[in-house]
Design a protein around this motif. Structure first.
Motif, PDB file in Angstrom:
ATOM      1  N   SER A  71       0.831  -1.202   0.000  1.00 15.22           N
ATOM      2  CA  SER A  71       0.000   0.000   0.000  1.00 15.22           C
ATOM      3  C   SER A  71       0.868   1.255   0.000  1.00 15.22           C
ATOM      4  O   SER A  71       0.565   2.241  -0.675  1.00 15.22           O
ATOM      5  CB  SER A  71      -0.922   0.001   1.227  1.00 15.22           C
ATOM      6  OG  SER A  71      -1.769   1.120   1.217  1.00 15.22           O
ATOM      7  N   ALA A  74       2.368   1.852  -3.461  1.00 19.48           N
ATOM      8  CA  ALA A  74       1.351   2.407  -4.361  1.00 19.48           C
ATOM      9  C   ALA A  74       1.154   3.891  -4.083  1.00 19.48           C
ATOM     10  O   ALA A  74       1.032   4.705  -5.013  1.00 19.48           O
ATOM     11  CB  ALA A  74       0.033   1.659  -4.198  1.00 19.48           C
ATOM     12  N   LEU A  75       1.128   4.268  -2.793  1.00 19.06           N
ATOM     13  CA  LEU A  75       0.946   5.680  -2.434  1.00 19.06           C
ATOM     14  C   LEU A  75       2.137   6.514  -2.905  1.00 19.06           C
ATOM     15  O   LEU A  75       1.952   7.594  -3.474  1.00 19.06           O
ATOM     16  CB  LEU A  75       0.778   5.831  -0.925  1.00 19.06           C
ATOM     17  CG  LEU A  75       0.697   7.273  -0.427  1.00 19.06           C
ATOM     18  CD1 LEU A  75      -0.538   7.968  -0.978  1.00 19.06           C
ATOM     19  CD2 LEU A  75       0.702   7.326   1.105  1.00 19.06           C
ATOM     20  N   ALA A  78       2.001   7.089  -6.526  1.00 19.14           N
ATOM     21  CA  ALA A  78       0.999   8.110  -6.834  1.00 19.14           C
ATOM     22  C   ALA A  78       1.520   9.500  -6.493  1.00 19.14           C
ATOM     23  O   ALA A  78       1.387  10.437  -7.282  1.00 19.14           O
ATOM     24  CB  ALA A  78      -0.290   7.825  -6.059  1.00 19.14           C
ATOM     25  N   ALA A 121      -9.646   5.432  -6.348  1.00 20.46           N
ATOM     26  CA  ALA A 121      -8.828   4.342  -5.817  1.00 20.46           C
ATOM     27  C   ALA A 121      -9.660   3.087  -5.574  1.00 20.46           C
ATOM     28  O   ALA A 121      -9.214   1.963  -5.841  1.00 20.46           O
ATOM     29  CB  ALA A 121      -8.143   4.783  -4.519  1.00 20.46           C
ATOM     30  N   GLN A 125      -9.236  -0.540  -7.489  1.00 21.24           N
ATOM     31  CA  GLN A 125      -9.067  -1.797  -6.760  1.00 21.24           C
ATOM     32  C   GLN A 125     -10.094  -2.836  -7.198  1.00 21.24           C
ATOM     33  O   GLN A 125      -9.766  -4.002  -7.445  1.00 21.24           O
ATOM     34  CB  GLN A 125      -9.216  -1.540  -5.253  1.00 21.24           C
ATOM     35  CG  GLN A 125      -7.972  -1.009  -4.575  1.00 21.24           C
ATOM     36  CD  GLN A 125      -6.994  -2.114  -4.230  1.00 21.24           C
ATOM     37  OE1 GLN A 125      -7.373  -3.166  -3.730  1.00 21.24           O
ATOM     38  NE2 GLN A 125      -5.720  -1.882  -4.514  1.00 21.24           N
ATOM     39  N   THR A 292      -3.536   8.666 -10.968  1.00 21.91           N
ATOM     40  CA  THR A 292      -3.081   7.887  -9.807  1.00 21.91           C
ATOM     41  C   THR A 292      -3.791   6.543  -9.607  1.00 21.91           C
ATOM     42  O   THR A 292      -3.214   5.666  -8.960  1.00 21.91           O
ATOM     43  CB  THR A 292      -3.219   8.717  -8.514  1.00 21.91           C
ATOM     44  OG1 THR A 292      -4.590   9.115  -8.341  1.00 21.91           O
ATOM     45  CG2 THR A 292      -2.351   9.970  -8.592  1.00 21.91           C
ATOM     46  N   HIS A 296      -2.793   2.926  -7.425  1.00 27.15           N
ATOM     47  CA  HIS A 296      -3.632   2.414  -6.338  1.00 27.15           C
ATOM     48  C   HIS A 296      -4.226   1.048  -6.673  1.00 27.15           C
ATOM     49  O   HIS A 296      -4.539   0.269  -5.765  1.00 27.15           O
ATOM     50  CB  HIS A 296      -4.746   3.420  -6.021  1.00 27.15           C
ATOM     51  CG  HIS A 296      -4.235   4.712  -5.449  1.00 27.15           C
ATOM     52  ND1 HIS A 296      -3.473   4.756  -4.307  1.00 27.15           N
ATOM     53  CD2 HIS A 296      -4.379   6.002  -5.872  1.00 27.15           C
ATOM     54  CE1 HIS A 296      -3.163   6.019  -4.040  1.00 27.15           C
ATOM     55  NE2 HIS A 296      -3.696   6.788  -4.969  1.00 27.15           N
ATOM     56  N   ALA A 299      -2.097  -1.921  -5.192  1.00 26.67           N
ATOM     57  CA  ALA A 299      -1.870  -2.051  -3.753  1.00 26.67           C
ATOM     58  C   ALA A 299      -2.514  -3.315  -3.196  1.00 26.67           C
ATOM     59  O   ALA A 299      -3.640  -3.660  -3.552  1.00 26.67           O
ATOM     60  CB  ALA A 299      -2.423  -0.824  -3.023  1.00 26.67           C
ATOM     61  N   GLN A 307      -7.422   1.355   0.510  1.00 26.38           N
ATOM     62  CA  GLN A 307      -6.552   2.123  -0.384  1.00 26.38           C
ATOM     63  C   GLN A 307      -7.179   3.470  -0.716  1.00 26.38           C
ATOM     64  O   GLN A 307      -6.466   4.434  -0.979  1.00 26.38           O
ATOM     65  CB  GLN A 307      -6.259   1.338  -1.667  1.00 26.38           C
ATOM     66  CG  GLN A 307      -5.114   1.909  -2.495  1.00 26.38           C
ATOM     67  CD  GLN A 307      -3.790   1.944  -1.739  1.00 26.38           C
ATOM     68  OE1 GLN A 307      -3.581   1.170  -0.810  1.00 26.38           O
ATOM     69  NE2 GLN A 307      -2.907   2.847  -2.141  1.00 26.38           N
ATOM     70  N   ALA A 311      -5.291   6.969  -0.500  1.00 32.15           N
ATOM     71  CA  ALA A 311      -5.263   7.902  -1.635  1.00 32.15           C
ATOM     72  C   ALA A 311      -5.562   9.328  -1.186  1.00 32.15           C
ATOM     73  O   ALA A 311      -5.009  10.298  -1.725  1.00 32.15           O
ATOM     74  CB  ALA A 311      -6.263   7.464  -2.706  1.00 32.15           C
TER      75      ALA A 311
END
Length: 463
Positions: A71, A74-75, A78, A121, A125, A292, A296, A299, A307, A311
């Motif tokens: 996670s 991924a952040l 972004a 986000a 997912q 982004t 996300h 993640a 997530q 975000a």
């Protein structure tokens, strides 16, 4: 032909950004809608997001692979895309064109954008899938297809993918490379072409490593670059402490009554403050633009809404921390002359503000920060573009290789050449990709609202 294309691009940008303000109403409207429907998730879940952000910090996390990223990776990927030259140059332009009040409207747009990016986000997912090699992939192209069945969905998805490849992967990375070239030439008199070649070589090395190397790069560089810049800004604000109260006051006063500070002599009104604040703010934090979600989607989290909460923190770091500090440094310097023809604007204004505090080191400091910001954005935008190249060409290796070569070439070319048409076209495609993305985000509102109630959501909810 060039003049014809310039006229077309300018006409489209007038509708999207400049005169008709279509995107401002669309982005703000979406933010308002989701803020209300999710019961202001950006407020309710902020504490949770803050804990998740700092609880997941790891400069040497899991190796990104077929199961995606952590996670935090991924952040940071972004944020790498969000925190770019817009946080320095874009902020300075907004202050010059819209006055201090523009910062207030940046805050408003970011606050509303938090709810939009939360939804993006979650959809990324829920709609993510696996490519031909079994690797997890995702992004707007997939939830656009889910939102609109049949030919319409395919057309909108392809339109989005082409727009983001051009806007970010190619033209956008030329813009970022140009910022690096300018900054290093100013600070070190380093030839722009040489800067471009070195930047392109390092970028190519990271590109070749795929998602593994990109995730490893962003999780290490993003926290370091953010801390370095924040520390520098705090030192300057400490030096300019006596001017800080007036700077903060001008932000709030000029948001509603610019003439109270400037007496109307600068020609800055509420409309300009609103327009440039919202436009530059949205361009900086990318909420609603559809960029982004590509990060996300990868993640590994227990629930999609986990997530979504993370975000939200990306927008917070980008606008309420980095961009706000830039604005305060400029405002406390006393160098801002909004609307005055010939006055400092953009990068020169930021350089002058940092130089006033740090002397010659100010240019060096800003050059290093511009390198970090712009280069991390190049990496993030390359990844977003590549995801769409893979989706369009069914993960064809030749197509991906051609794309990588084109991006490397764009970095070199952009470092020493500034073609106004390319810059304006980048803005145009950036705006165009928002439309199909937000169409899908609004069409799939039931999924986002369900997730905001902490209910279980899955791919079945997209049917």
């Amino acid at each position: 032909m060039e003049q014809f294309l310039t006229n077309v691009v300018n006409a489209v940008n007038d509708v999207l950004w400049n005169k008709q303000l279509v995107l401002l109403f669309l982005l703000l409207g979406t933010g308002i809608y989701y803020s209300i429907r999710t019961r202001f998730v950006q407020v309710r879940k902020f504490k949770e997001g803050f804990k998740r952000l700092f609880g997941s910090v790891n400069l040497n996390g899991k190796k990104a692979g077929k199961d995606g990223m952590s996670s935090f990776q991924a952040l940071t990927t972004a944020i790498a895309a969000q925190v770019g030259t817009g946080n320095i140059t874009g902020c300075a332009v907004a202050l010059y064109s819209g006055g201090p009040g523009a910062i207030f409207w940046m805050w408003i747009s970011a606050f509303l954008g938090m709810s939009t990016i939360y939804g993006e986000a979650i959809l990324a997912q829920v709609s993510r899938t696996k490519d031909s090699n079994g690797n997890i992939t995702g992004g707007p192209i997939y939830y656009i297809r889910a939102a609109f069945k049949g030919k319409l969905g395919k057309v909108l998805a392809v339109f989005f993918s082409v727009a983001i490849i051009l806007a970010l992967g190619l033209m956008g990375n030329m813009v970022q490379a140009n910022s690096i070239g300018d900054a290093f030439y100013t600070a070190f008199s380093m030839p722009k072409l040489l800067t471009g070649i070195l930047t392109a070589c390092i970028a190519a090395f990271i590109f070749v490593g795929g998602v593994h190397r990109i995730a490893s790069f962003t999780e290490k560089v993003v926290p370091i670059m953010a801390c370095f810049y924040v520390l520098g800004c705090i030192i300057i604000l400490g030096m300019n402490f006596s001017a800080l109260p007036e700077a903060l006051r001008s932000i709030f006063v000029c948001a509603f009554s610019p003439e109270a500070v400037y007496g109307g002599a600068m020609g800055i009104g509420i409309k300009q403050a609103l327009r440039f604040g919202v436009a530059r703010g949205l361009f900086s934090n990318e909420a609603g633009m559809g960029s982004t979600p590509h990060a996300h989607a990868l993640a590994q989290v227990e629930k999609p809404q986990d997530q979504g909460v993370i975000a939200i923190m990306g927008v917070f770091v980008d606008t309420f921390v980095v961009l706000t500090l830039t604005a305060l440094v400029i405002l406390t310097s006393g160098l801002l002359q909004p609307g005055v023809e010939g006055a400092l604007s953009g990068t020169p204004l930021a350089q002058a503000a940092f130089g006033q505090a740090f002397g010659q080191f100010g240019n060096i400091f800003l050059a290093i920060c511009m390198l970090f910001f712009a280069f991390s954005t190049i990496i993030g935008w390359y990844f977003f573009g590549e995801t769409n190249v893979k989706a369009l060409f069914h993960d064809n290796k030749i197509a991906r290789l051609i794309y990588a070569f084109l991006v490397v070439g764009a970095i070199v070319l952009g470092s020493f050449q500034k073609v106004e048409l390319v810059w304006n076209a980048s803005d145009m495609f950036n705006g165009l990709m928002v439309i199909p993305n937000l169409m899908a985000v609004l069409a799939l509102h039931r999924v986002i609202i369900k997730a905001s109630r902490d209910e279980v959501v899955s791919a079945e909810d997209l049917q």
